[in-house]
Design an enzyme around this catalytic site. Structure first.
Site, short mmCIF file in Angstrom:
data_model
loop_
_atom_site.label_atom_id
_atom_site.label_comp_id
_atom_site.label_asym_id
_atom_site.label_seq_id
_atom_site.Cartn_x
_atom_site.Cartn_y
_atom_site.Cartn_z
N ASP A 13 0.85 -1.20 0.00
CA ASP A 13 0.00 0.00 0.00
C ASP A 13 0.89 1.25 0.00
O ASP A 13 0.81 2.09 0.89
CB ASP A 13 -0.91 -0.04 1.24
CG ASP A 13 -2.02 0.99 1.20
OD1 ASP A 13 -2.16 1.67 0.16
OD2 ASP A 13 -2.74 1.13 2.21
N LYS A 36 0.92 3.78 -2.06
CA LYS A 36 0.26 5.03 -2.50
C LYS A 36 1.25 5.98 -3.18
O LYS A 36 1.42 7.12 -2.76
CB LYS A 36 -0.44 5.74 -1.35
CG LYS A 36 -1.58 4.94 -0.75
CD LYS A 36 -2.44 5.78 0.17
CE LYS A 36 -3.52 4.97 0.83
NZ LYS A 36 -2.99 4.03 1.87
N ASP A 38 3.87 10.51 -7.22
CA ASP A 38 4.84 11.43 -7.80
C ASP A 38 4.84 11.32 -9.32
O ASP A 38 4.04 10.56 -9.89
CB ASP A 38 6.23 11.12 -7.20
CG ASP A 38 7.06 12.37 -7.03
OD1 ASP A 38 7.09 13.18 -7.98
OD2 ASP A 38 7.67 12.53 -5.95
P1 BMP Z 1 -7.54 0.22 9.90
O1 BMP Z 1 -8.58 -0.87 9.52
O2 BMP Z 1 -6.67 -0.14 11.04
O3 BMP Z 1 -8.16 1.59 10.04
O4 BMP Z 1 -6.52 0.30 8.67
C1 BMP Z 1 -6.91 0.70 7.39
C2 BMP Z 1 -5.77 0.54 6.40
O5 BMP Z 1 -6.26 0.93 5.11
C3 BMP Z 1 -4.57 1.42 6.70
O6 BMP Z 1 -3.42 0.71 6.31
C4 BMP Z 1 -4.74 2.61 5.78
O7 BMP Z 1 -3.50 3.12 5.37
C5 BMP Z 1 -5.51 2.02 4.60
N1 BMP Z 1 -6.45 2.97 3.94
C6 BMP Z 1 -7.49 3.56 4.63
O8 BMP Z 1 -7.72 3.33 5.80
N2 BMP Z 1 -8.31 4.43 3.95
C7 BMP Z 1 -8.14 4.74 2.64
O9 BMP Z 1 -8.91 5.50 2.09
C8 BMP Z 1 -7.08 4.12 1.96
C9 BMP Z 1 -6.26 3.23 2.61
O10 BMP Z 1 -5.30 2.61 1.96
#
Ligand code: BMP
Length: 452
Positions: A295, A297, A300
């Site tokens: 992930d 993201k 650039d």
């Molecule tokens: P969590 O379920 O602990 O909130 O984690 C969500 C994961 O998904 C994190 O790694 C975050 O970087 C990623 N993420 C997100 O939460 N929202 C987005 O819109 C895009 C993501 O990649």
């Protein structure tokens, strides 16, 4: 000589009637939507329309002509030009200053005015307009309407003693469109139901299944993910946001049997080592049949992303099956991701995200057109050709106090037609990560099946 039907079909080309599912101002759902304003933008059509309307009328009866604002104003103007009936203009609201007039133009008390309206539905707007004209000493005996939606307005006006002349009715229009193959039988049935005052049953559009997606999504990584989903009966991706290799490997070992992919932010590991981190991780991915999603993201220009993708200590291109990338740098910035799949960030889950509807639309267009992209991350529906990944999933929390916003798997599948849910803290912070993964897997699969 052009027939009335040919004329209507010409008008139809301008997009004046749409069929589908529309919520009217009253909250009622209608199977069609009419907007005749485009007719005014085609001078030839407007002129013909004026003559069709004039041909229906006893013109000697009228001293003046007036359109109900705004849609009928150009129609009344065109009819005036073709018939030499003098035009008067009715304001929507009386002027707040000066003469406070509601009618503009030259008229005298006792004259009879022909009223022009684009569409009649309930007749309410005509019944409001007529007294305002009559208050000026002008009589109204006839009303001419381009389209009668057949919802009772014409009859109400006639009961009040007005003569109502209509060029087209919605039934007539539907019959012509059906004859020309523009309307299917079920649409006609819905329209008839609607006109008869019945509650219209719209076909609930169902999401498409993973099997159908397999036929639709051509990218090899998309196909692999869908195959794993079907094989394991899982649509769960665990977000392994842990900060050491031992934790990462221990988590992968526990959740491996339940997931289609493990999502990582490799740059949060304190002890990353290609041999000690990646090699055992790849073994676990093979053992439990899941893919590796980095992930990262990327956000650039293409050249920098190319370096970030293949160089530095992580050498993502060596091991990731797919990566996430922003599309903010444009279409060509995604060219560098060869041999992996790309999931584009279309919309984010956090409060105050700048991924507005306009942004998401542009991002979706890039995602759809770029051959390296097979999916998108979003909190909204995306086209079926892309796989939808939905993070921000948690069965116990609604947020994390840092901007993250959570929904349930049920919401992701029933509302967004998501394909894969991404769960982080809901699993790796649980006392028993394996059990939590199993729970989310079951909840995700049940929600998917229920949405079919
Ligand atoms: P969590 O379920 O602990 O909130 O984690 C969500 C994961 O998904 C994190 O790694 C975050 O970087 C990623 N993420 C997100 O939460 N929202 C987005 O819109 C895009 C993501 O990649």
């Amino acid at each position: 000589m052009e027939t009335k039907k040919e004329f209507f079909l010409e008008c139809y080309q301008l997009g004046i009637i749409k069929f589908g599912r529309f919520t009217l101002k009253s909250g009622i759902e209608s199977p069609f939507y009419v907007d005749l304003r485009p007719l005014a933008s085609d001078p030839k059509i407007l002129k013909k329309l004026a003559n069709y309307m004039l041909d229906m009328l006893p013109l000697d009866n009228f001293d003046l002509i007036c359109g109900v604002p705004y849609a009928a104003l150009p129609m009344a103007t065109a009819m005036s030009l073709e018939s030499y009936l003098p035009l008067i203009i009715k304001r929507k609201e009386a002027k707040q200053y000066g003469t406070k007039k509601i009618l503009e133009g030259i008229y005298t008390s006792g004259q009879n005015c022909l009223l022009v309206e684009d569409v009649v539905t309930s007749g309410a707007s005509l019944l409001e307009t007529i007294p305002e004209i009559e208050n000026e000493g002008i009589t109204v005996s006839d009303i001419v309407v381009v389209l009668d939606r057949q919802q009772g307005g014409k009859e109400i006006l006639e009961q009040k003693g007005f003569r109502v002349h209509t060029l087209f009715t919605i039934s007539e229009v539907c019959a012509m469109l059906k004859e020309e193959g523009h309307l299917a039988d079920d649409e006609v049935e819905r329209i008839n139901d609607f006109l008869a005052g019945n509650v219209v049953k719209f076909k609930e559009e169902k999401r498409i299944s993973y099997e159908d997606k397999l036929a639709l999504c051509e990218h090899s990584v998309a196909q692999k993910l869908l195959e794993i989903a079907l094989e394991k009966r899982s649509n769960l991706i665990v977000s392994a946001d842990v900060t050491s290799t031992p934790e990462l490997l221990a988590l992968a070992e526990k959740v491996g049997p339940h997931i289609v992919a493990l999502k990582m932010h490799m740059d949060i590991l304190m002890d990353f080592d290609a041999d000690k981190t990646i090699l055992p991780l790849k073994d676990l991915a093979t053992k439990y049949n899941f893919l590796l999603m980095e992930d990262r993201k990327f956000a650039d220009i293409g050249n920098t992303q190319e370096l970030q993708f293949s160089y530095g200590i992580y050498k993502i291109s060596n091991w990731a099956d797919f990566v996430t990338a922003q599309v903010i740098a444009g279409y060509e910035s995604l060219d560098c991701f060869r041999n992996v799949g790309v999931v584009a960030i279309i919309g984010m889950s956090s409060k105050g995200t700048l991924t507005t509807a306009d942004y998401r639309e542009e991002a979706t267009n890039i995602a759809l057109s770029h051959p390296n992209v097979f999916g998108g991350v979003s909190q909204y529906k995306i086209p079926n050709e892309l796989l939808l990944f939905t993070p921000g999933i948690n069965l116990a929390e609604t947020g994390d106090g840092k901007g993250q916003q959570y929904n349930t798997p049920e919401h992701a599948f029933s509302q967004l037609e998501s394909d894969f849910i991404i769960v982080g803290r809901g699993i790796y912070k649980a006392d028993d990560a394996e059990k939590a993964a199993l729970n989310y897997r079951i909840a995700g699969w049940n929600a998917y099946e229920a949405s079919l």
